[in-house]
Design an enzyme around this catalytic site. Structure first.
Site, mmCIF file in Angstrom:
data_model
loop_
_atom_site.group_PDB
_atom_site.id
_atom_site.type_symbol
_atom_site.label_atom_id
_atom_site.label_comp_id
_atom_site.label_asym_id
_atom_site.label_seq_id
_atom_site.Cartn_x
_atom_site.Cartn_y
_atom_site.Cartn_z
ATOM 1 N N ARG A 103 -24.006 -12.442 -27.530
ATOM 2 C CA ARG A 103 -25.241 -11.894 -28.104
ATOM 3 C C ARG A 103 -25.258 -12.229 -29.590
ATOM 4 N NH1 ARG A 103 -26.405 -6.016 -25.387
ATOM 5 N NH2 ARG A 103 -25.523 -6.450 -23.329
ATOM 6 N N LYS A 137 -19.311 13.597 -22.801
ATOM 7 C CA LYS A 137 -20.449 12.683 -22.685
ATOM 8 C C LYS A 137 -21.755 13.438 -22.497
ATOM 9 C CE LYS A 137 -18.838 8.474 -20.423
ATOM 10 N NZ LYS A 137 -18.939 7.719 -19.166
ATOM 11 N N GLY A 173 -24.384 3.680 -25.410
ATOM 12 C CA GLY A 173 -23.138 4.033 -26.081
ATOM 13 C C GLY A 173 -23.260 5.265 -26.982
ATOM 14 N N ARG A 198 -32.612 -1.511 -14.141
ATOM 15 C CA ARG A 198 -33.471 -2.528 -14.757
ATOM 16 C C ARG A 198 -32.711 -3.839 -14.830
ATOM 17 N NH1 ARG A 198 -30.243 -2.719 -19.223
ATOM 18 N NH2 ARG A 198 -29.491 -0.704 -19.903
ATOM 19 N N ASN A 239 -27.649 1.117 -14.025
ATOM 20 C CA ASN A 239 -28.789 0.777 -14.875
ATOM 21 C C ASN A 239 -29.906 0.229 -14.001
ATOM 22 O OD1 ASN A 239 -27.673 1.579 -17.338
ATOM 23 N ND2 ASN A 239 -26.544 -0.330 -17.509
ATOM 24 N N ILE A 280 -10.193 6.813 -19.861
ATOM 25 C CA ILE A 280 -9.349 5.784 -19.247
ATOM 26 C C ILE A 280 -8.787 4.910 -20.370
ATOM 27 C CG2 ILE A 280 -9.328 3.842 -17.592
ATOM 28 C CD1 ILE A 280 -10.148 6.458 -16.231
ATOM 29 N N LYS A 311 -22.145 -3.913 -25.873
ATOM 30 C CA LYS A 311 -21.588 -5.227 -25.509
ATOM 31 C C LYS A 311 -21.937 -6.345 -26.505
ATOM 32 C CE LYS A 311 -22.603 -3.466 -20.955
ATOM 33 N NZ LYS A 311 -23.674 -3.317 -19.972
ATOM 34 N N LYS A 355 -12.185 12.171 -17.909
ATOM 35 C CA LYS A 355 -10.893 11.631 -18.351
ATOM 36 C C LYS A 355 -11.162 10.334 -19.106
ATOM 37 C CE LYS A 355 -6.254 10.749 -17.545
ATOM 38 N NZ LYS A 355 -5.659 11.518 -18.642
HETATM 39 P P1 ADP Z 1 -23.941 4.422 -21.935
HETATM 40 O O1 ADP Z 1 -24.898 4.937 -20.926
HETATM 41 O O2 ADP Z 1 -24.109 5.039 -23.280
HETATM 42 O O3 ADP Z 1 -23.865 2.922 -21.973
HETATM 43 P P2 ADP Z 1 -21.509 4.470 -20.309
HETATM 44 O O4 ADP Z 1 -21.095 5.639 -19.504
HETATM 45 O O5 ADP Z 1 -22.088 3.304 -19.581
HETATM 46 O O6 ADP Z 1 -22.496 4.961 -21.455
HETATM 47 O O7 ADP Z 1 -20.264 3.958 -21.161
HETATM 48 C C1 ADP Z 1 -20.365 2.968 -22.167
HETATM 49 C C2 ADP Z 1 -18.994 2.462 -22.556
HETATM 50 O O8 ADP Z 1 -18.163 3.540 -23.023
HETATM 51 C C3 ADP Z 1 -18.198 1.841 -21.417
HETATM 52 O O9 ADP Z 1 -18.499 0.482 -21.250
HETATM 53 C C4 ADP Z 1 -16.764 2.040 -21.896
HETATM 54 O O10 ADP Z 1 -16.450 1.081 -22.875
HETATM 55 C C5 ADP Z 1 -16.825 3.393 -22.569
HETATM 56 N N1 ADP Z 1 -16.473 4.490 -21.618
HETATM 57 C C6 ADP Z 1 -17.332 5.229 -20.879
HETATM 58 N N2 ADP Z 1 -16.671 6.120 -20.119
HETATM 59 C C7 ADP Z 1 -15.357 5.958 -20.352
HETATM 60 C C8 ADP Z 1 -14.147 6.581 -19.875
HETATM 61 N N3 ADP Z 1 -14.172 7.582 -19.005
HETATM 62 N N4 ADP Z 1 -12.961 6.133 -20.361
HETATM 63 C C9 ADP Z 1 -12.924 5.132 -21.265
HETATM 64 N N5 ADP Z 1 -14.003 4.512 -21.764
HETATM 65 C C10 ADP Z 1 -15.224 4.915 -21.325
#
Ligand code: ADP
Length: 471
Positions: A333, A153, A160, A287, A285, A198, A232, A196
């Site tokens: 949405r 990440k 996303g 906001r 977040n 999930i 979403k 990891k």
């Molecule tokens: P962003 O800041 O780009 O929105 P997030 O960390 O909030 O990133 O993650 C966005 C989406 O990605 C989560 O809602 C989930 O669907 C997926 N995701 C993020 N981290 C994990 C993880 N460790 N394992 C599985 N899915 C993940």
């Protein structure tokens, strides 16, 4: 002043009007006829269509704010809403930023800084690296320890973007390099870390409100697991799956996350939950979220009103024990996108546009018939929100509302929404973030199926008629 456009600018103005506050809109040349411009008491053009020349033009926005003697700026979501230097610029000009401090925004704007800030608060975290991973060799070591699959990440990632799923060691190096270069080009910061992955994850987030006097409340959860490209599409409150005990534990943890960055205002703490009900902190977040209406529908709290009051320095007047979940709410949405072509934007003119209405139906939107959806911005047309006493009734109401929503001129996600709401996995609340991936082909086939059903109905109708005639 609302430094934003579309449905969220209108949403904020509605509350401002209710509170007797006059409003200033800003707009780009592409939005001269937009509803948010018509609705404001005063409106000023701040530049050409591209966001960087208008809605992201900080100097111009401040210039208009000063000219109009604006005393507070609401940034909405997107654009400058999570930009710490903008929040500081607003404050340096003696104007209130309707949101948290630049300090809170900047900590939570970096996933790695956020992890570091909450590390002393006993919050469950996804197993992974604590800091940035410097080389693919180090990353591989960590991945081996925590076990594949893993996610690489971008620390500065959002929406996303900047995430890479790695299934095994052979793929690691290539995905690591890709993640780094994607992060550099999209966010100007190539720090990445390993987490990891999930499996069967649910995205559960907690709405919080905290003031400048040390008070904080949580307004329960939203389940936002129906996502395409990690973004979403359908959200609901409360989640159809979590227990009272987990809900309260998550609420208290969310408030700890808010404390870790001295948060004030409305914020959302995002968690990921595995199939056993274990949850882990993802990010905060700083906001108002797109999906905030579902929380408003089940709590009766106007979140924008609370944001304004907190920014004015008022104490929170709602106590945790005053809050309870009332009924169930779902949001869809409505994007100008062709879902069948992988949710490709479908830009054009709204030749026909008629919204559903009725008890427990709320449409937050920024367009009307004849309007064009500009190519320059997010292609969301509206948020269709319903409320009912029970989850089952809310689903029925949403299916009905979708069928009453008439949009012609652009493709929309309405039909996809109907597919989701009618799906057994959604109805049983057993879905996870893999829903779209798992059932996308069924959705593509659903057209054919509904054609087949129509033919079957026709044939049985003919049959029935013949039978009647014979009798
Ligand atoms: P962003 O800041 O780009 O929105 P997030 O960390 O909030 O990133 O993650 C966005 C989406 O990605 C989560 O809602 C989930 O669907 C997926 N995701 C993020 N981290 C994990 C993880 N460790 N394992 C599985 N899915 C993940």
């Amino acid at each position: 002043m609302i430094a934003n456009r579309g449905e969220i600018a209108i949403r904020v103005m509605k509350t401002a009007k209710k509170m007797g506050i006059s409003t200033v809109a800003v707009y780009s040349e592409a939005d001269a006829d937009a509803l948010h411009v018509q609705m404001a008491d005063e409106a000023y053009c701040i530049g050409p269509a591209p966001s960087k020349d208008s809605y992201l033009n900080q100097a111009k926005i401040i210039e208009v704010a000063k000219l109009t003697q604006t005393d507070g700026i609401h940034p909405g979501y997107g654009f400058l809403s999570e930009n710490a230097s903008f929040a500081k610029l607003v404050e340096d000009n003696g104007i209130r930023f309707i949101g948290p401090s630049p300090h809170s925004i900047s900590i939570m704007g970096s996933k790695l800084d956020a992890k570091a800030a909450v590390s002393g608060y006993d919050i469950p975290m996804v197993p992974g690296t604590e800091g940035a991973v410097e080389s693919s060799e180090i990353g591989k070591k960590v991945a081996k320890e925590i076990g594949y699959p893993v996610l690489i990440k971008a620390s500065a990632g959002g929406g996303g973007k900047g995430m890479r799923l790695v299934d095994n060691e052979i793929e690691f190096e290539e995905q690591f390099n890709r993640a780094k270069s994607e992060a550099r080009s999209s966010f100007g910061n190539d720090e990445v870390f390993v987490e990891k992955y999930i499996t069967s994850p649910r995205h559960i987030e907690i709405q919080v409100l905290t003031d400048n006097h040390g008070n904080g409340i949580y307004l329960f959860e939203r389940d936002c697991s129906i996502q395409r490209r990690h973004q979403k599409v359908v959200e609901e409150a409360p989640s159809g799956k979590i227990s009272e005990e987990i809900r309260n534990a998550m609420g208290l943890d969310a408030l700890k996350v808010a404390s870790s960055c001295d948060y004030s205002g409305a914020g959302t703490v995002e968690f990921i939950m595995d199939d056993k009900g274990n949850y882990f902190f993802l990010e905060m977040n700083t906001r108002l979220q797109v999906e905030h209406p579902v929380t408003e529908m089940i709590t009766g709290v106007d979140l924008v009103e609370q944001q304004i009051k907190i920014a004015r320095g008022e104490k929170l007047s709602i106590k945790q024990e005053d809050l309870k979940i009332n009924g169930h709410s779902i949001e869809l949405r409505v994007y100008a996108e062709n879902a069948k072509e992988g949710f490709k934007p479908s830009i054009g003119t709204l030749d026909k546009y008629a919204i559903p209405s009725g008890d427990g139906v709320r449409v937050d939107h920024g367009f009307s018939q004849g309007h064009e959806i500009p190519i320059y911005y997010d292609p969301m047309i509206a948020k269709l929100v319903v409320w009912a006493e029970t989850r089952r009734e809310a689903i029925t109401k949403m299916i009905q509302a979708i069928s009453e929503y008439k949009i012609e001129g652009v493709e929309t996600t309405l039909e996809f929404g109907s597919f989701v709401l009618n799906h057994e996995e959604f109805k049983s609340a057993a879905y996870d973030t893999k829903f779209v991936e798992k059932y996308f082909n069924d959705f593509l086939d659903s057209d054919k199926n509904s054609e087949a059903l129509k033919i079957a109905a026709l044939i049985s109708g003919v049959h029935w008629n013949k039978h009647i005639q014979k009798v």
